[in-house]
Design an enzyme around this catalytic site. Sequence first.
Site, short mmCIF file in Angstrom:
data_model
loop_
_atom_site.label_atom_id
_atom_site.label_comp_id
_atom_site.label_asym_id
_atom_site.label_seq_id
_atom_site.Cartn_x
_atom_site.Cartn_y
_atom_site.Cartn_z
CG ASP B 295 -1.57 1.15 1.27
OD1 ASP B 295 -1.87 1.93 0.31
OD2 ASP B 295 -2.45 1.38 2.15
CG ASP B 554 -8.78 -0.09 -0.98
OD1 ASP B 554 -7.91 -0.63 -1.28
OD2 ASP B 554 -9.06 1.00 -0.67
CG ASP B 629 -5.04 4.96 -2.95
OD1 ASP B 629 -6.24 4.42 -3.64
OD2 ASP B 629 -4.89 4.70 -2.04
CG HIS B 687 -12.21 6.48 -5.99
ND1 HIS B 687 -13.13 6.85 -5.03
CD2 HIS B 687 -11.29 5.84 -5.21
CE1 HIS B 687 -12.99 6.48 -4.01
NE2 HIS B 687 -11.99 5.90 -4.02
#
Lengths: 479, 955
Positions: B295, B554, B629, B687
């Site tokens: 992440d 996620d 992201d 998003h």
Amino acid sequence: MTCVHLLLTLVFAVSLGTPVEIQRPRGVPLTSIQFYVENKPFTCLDGSRTISFDRVNDDYCDCKDGSDEPGTAACPNGSFHCTNAGYRPMFIPSSRINDGICDCCDTTDEYNSGAKCENTCKELGRKEREVLQKMAEITKEGFLLKQHLIEEAKKGQQEKQSKVTDMQGNKKQLDEKVEVLRTVKETAEQPEKEAKERHLKAWEEQKAAIRLEKDKAKMAEAFLELDDNADGFVSVSELQSHAELDADADGTLTETEAQGLMGGAEQVDTSTFESVWPNIKDKYHSEVSREEADMSCLVSSEVPFGQKVFFLEKTVVKLSAQKARDDFEEAEKALREMDDQIRNIEKELSFDFGPDAEFTYLYSQCYELTTGEYIYRLCPFNRVSQKPKYGGSETNLGTWGSWSGPENNKYLLMKYDHGTGCWQGPNRSTTVKLTCGKETVVTSTSEPSRCEYLIEFTTPAVCQEPANTDLSPHDHEEL
Amino acid sequence: MAAFCGRYCTAQTGWVPLIVLLCVSARAVDRSNFKTCEQSAFCKRQRELKPGRSPYRALLDTLELSDSRITLQLINDNNKVRLLLELYRLQGNMTRVKINELKPLKPRYEVPDVLISDPITETLSVVSQDENSLVLSLGGKDQRLIVSAQPFRLDIVEGPQVLVSLNSRGLLAFEHLRARKDTISHKISSTVGSMWDSLKSIFSSKSELEQATEQENVEQRTDEDGQIKEEEDKPGMWEETFKSHTDSKPNGPSSISLDFSLPGVEHVYGIPEHADTLKLKNTDGSDPYRLYNLDVFQYELHNPMALYGAVPVLISHSTDRTMGIFWLNAAETWVDISSNTAGKMMFGKILDFVQVSSEAPQTDVRWISESGIIDVFIMLGPKPADVFTQYASLTGTQSFPPLTALAYHQCRWNYNDQEDVKSVDQGFDEHDIPYDFIWLDIEHADGKRYFTWDPSKFPQPKEMLQGLMDKRRKLVAIVDPHIRVDNGYKIHNEILSKNFYVKNKDGGDYEGWCWPGNSGYPDFTNPEMRAWWASKFAYEQYEGSMENQYVWNDMNEPSVFNGPEVTMHKDALHGGWEHRDVHNLYGLYVQKATADGLVERSGGVERPFVLTRAFFAGSQRYGAVWTGDNAAEWGHLKISIPMCLSLGLAGISFCGADVGGFFKHPSAELLVRWYQAGAYQPFFRAHAHIDTPRREPWLFGPENTALIREAIRQRYALLPYWYQLFYNAHRTGYPVVRPLWVEYPNDVATFSIEDEYLIGKDLLVHPVTDEGATAVTAYLPGKGEVWYDVHTFQKHDGEQSLYIPVTMSSIPVFQRGGSIICRKDRVRRSSSCMENDPYTLYAALNSQGSAEGELYIDDFHTFNFEKAKQFVHRHLSFSANTLSSRNLAPDSQFSTASWIEKIVIIGGSQPSSATLKNADDTESALEFEFDSTLAVLTLRKPGVNAAADWTVILR
């Protein structure tokens, strides 16, 4: 003219409660019916081409403007008209015909999709009328309230205006009074001041004398120190032993430099040393360093004496000066307070409280709404804040910025900004949406975007004059 | 959705001290949070080993041959540890090479559940054998597998050409499992000198002479007791500390490495996920590409750092051949790529077979993994399509999504409450913009307890879902794999009572910080746990859920805010295996279990739709992925193309990037351009981060609303084509979006193109990705081919760079001459509303005046296409002035209400008549229009059913 006539027919029919079904191609509004004549070639409404009538609503788009398919979904830019008898007629995009979703309350848009639609027009019409009626009532009452608000605001404004005028008159008097008292005070303080000055002067003189004496003592001491051979003369070579006196800072005091300091003489006696001393005293290092301590000792022992004299004298003078001073300060304070009051009223008067000052009553008020987590507080023309219900500090959601409604009526939205900053985001800000209501109350709060809040607020101040709802038939006849 | 810092810090004010620690510089990726190769002990050890003569020797006398495989032993002459080599010839022109320790101290991890079945083997036969080599036949076309004994290497040759060599650079290194020494006493017993010798010998290349001497002196390398000398420990073998985290490494060193040389190859692709160019870069002098699901907060572009997913598949391509290397290993992996010159590594037996030009280019690839075994599949192509078929035969194909999943998705962290959802839904109708899905991020759940709803914001979820269903629309709610440790939370309590949590090294339940605060991580590698997880999606279990609600996984790398590199400790335990062994597989399992749940809740009827952020080889079978992201920057818009193309090459076609960019606030221009690009990418979802201003399509002024509306409408019109391509991807494994070289493998000019791509083989897209652009230059490939602008029907020749002036409304898209594409030009508010609508056929003729295409139709959402053969698959072809529709699947059955509304023939000539001939031989004349300036013929309303046989004859 035909168009207007047909429209009128429909209006009358509806108002008489007997709907008239007029034959026309599906999806065509009554206003356009003359363009769709059965069995006559149809010309696209943009005039781009003419097609045979059987191509109207045949589920294939022939006209660029979509006008040949008012009742099918064939044209991407077409629109479908639903009559919605009992409710409001409306247009929907052609793409909503037979898409399985009931859009027209009269169900006419779903004639071939299998969707089970119920005619809800009557119900909707009834509800709408109820809502409209309620709204009308609210608007009516709200508008009355608004009139009161306007009256009060105007009254208040006048009062404040005259109060300011009065106060400004009073202020002038007060200004003068202050000036007079200032003179009185200053006169009364004069002996005190003089005494103070006198003593200061005496003290300065005293200090100078002491310094002079001290300097002389130092000079004598220096002479004795410098006069190494005690012959009563300080010679060039004796002076050279004090390297700190070096003028060009090269570390040595040359003979020439030393002679320069002594005014060109080879040697000096005690009296001529007096003229040499000013040249060297700033740099001269005594071999026994102690004069600083001496001086401070001297000074500290001398001060109390001078002060004592001064204080005694002051106490006598003070008795007369104090009252003048008090009087003056009192008057000055009153003037300041009056200034504040005038400023506050002027500030209030400077706010844009709407075209008729109808928002004036919100000034210096606060309205709260408690939600699940927070207590929101709106203080119009001041600030918006949020406080956790179960303890925790208050967050500023913005301070009064400006009216920010649409151009035709900016008084429908208030903007509060520059609130507490958000992590990695903007400063918090709040938009307050005003709607007509009998009561002044915060009805809802939300945060549509991070740190951008929306408050819904009802107030009579935005209630518009109720339109004359019962449009009588004459108006039309007069057409 | 969710790099941790943003949400972590804003959502949880109670964690202020942590914020300070973790989020000091929030502008871009904090590289210091993530390891470089130098900081990863095994990578450092392995990378210190330079190319040279391999210490490994094949013991040809241990050869065992069976029908399906051969095995033989390898020995490391430095430490005498024996390995077992297994060679398989697999059906479909593949070779599998497995290397494990012959007798490991304990079993080493072999990745399960990624291969769809045991690959079908074919006979490997020995062609010849001598004392130093073994030649095996790989079947047709003179393909041989040559095993050289000393030093050990493998070469696959075809005729006179070497296709690939293994261990030709001597970088095979297999750290055998060993007992931890009685540390101090042992070290003292070794002299400094012997320590130095053995250190040198572990990982150093030696001259042949030295090597030979050592061979002779093997006996001397044993000590007085006749025991083999142990290698000395190197730093980081038994414990490793990164920042404040210590990895206890109870099993010691276990890494593996192997090199591959690809003569004649200058272009290699794949090994997603990296925010980097399509063509992989040379990693000499930089870090290798890293595959370790992480992440990464605010990732940077153009570097080899690991991202959320990992697919260890590398594709090589040259004008001669396309091949693939699939390195089946789920541990932390690094891939080095360097350029070389073929020939200098050739010697011995191979020279009998091949001709080597010393000038030929060569690409060398080296794989390094922390644990497990070497299990590698060499896919020998030779064409791009063959490699896709080969890889699909191993790991399966793209799942066939319900049509609605290919439509437009509206997401935001977060749609605040039911009211918000309703008003956004209405906003789309008010502005006449189609959309199929609205998404809810983590704030929808009650205190981040997934499978629940926040009672104040979403008190009536079914009412909300029903409202969407009435509009034929759908919703996705997030379900992350970290579970709030809270004894009032049913899900947690059940996992606890079933003992389903991952364990820490000491055997207790592993706990880490994530959105809900202290969280447990269910062990998704456990099939029982997965079955239980799947059962939680049943409507009666997941309260408030309905059939139009789908799921998004996620944070499944897994993300652990306070873990090493923001993920799980490697010494955490999944049953008998360490997290180290299974790390890259965790995310795949999460998505698999979730997708299984969605299938089960419908009684096996409905196709699932699950989006995942973490993935591995095989994840294509379970749904869609997105690129994580990203940020509202032009560079991120640009990189979305190579990122999704790389994923497609590695089997994962259903890919997209957050439209608009997740972090930061896009300008109106960037947002519009992103919608235009996203409308032509497989997964199309907008998003935004919670801290960004709202950006629903109508918030940027009427002009921009109109531009966004138009882009989304173009997507909806093309849904039949996308659907047909996904059907084909599901059947064949061909990517849906493709780099140009896949369809034009001999055109070197296409090999590095990454600013344009093909959708299927018939649409070429060159999105505008530059701020203030007034033109783009698109390369149209194919000598002798023609391309038509889909908006203007203007014709352009192939094999040229075309300068295209653009305005804000331009989306440069071209249809290949020779293709027929079916569209639904009646765009409605959701794809479901369009299911019975008629088709318009766009036949773009090639220079021979012909074209062909396909049409696929089914119920758009169930498995009946597969289970009951309920679908329509038509072949459409136009040649010699005749257009016909032929059934491609005669044994399938499906009736559709859709019909053929219009046929547009682009690049044709004006006929005097057009006749429609139906299946029953009835004929009717069709009206038509001809635009002579553009040579576009439009046939009016054939009206035939889309499933029927028919022919149109032009005269």
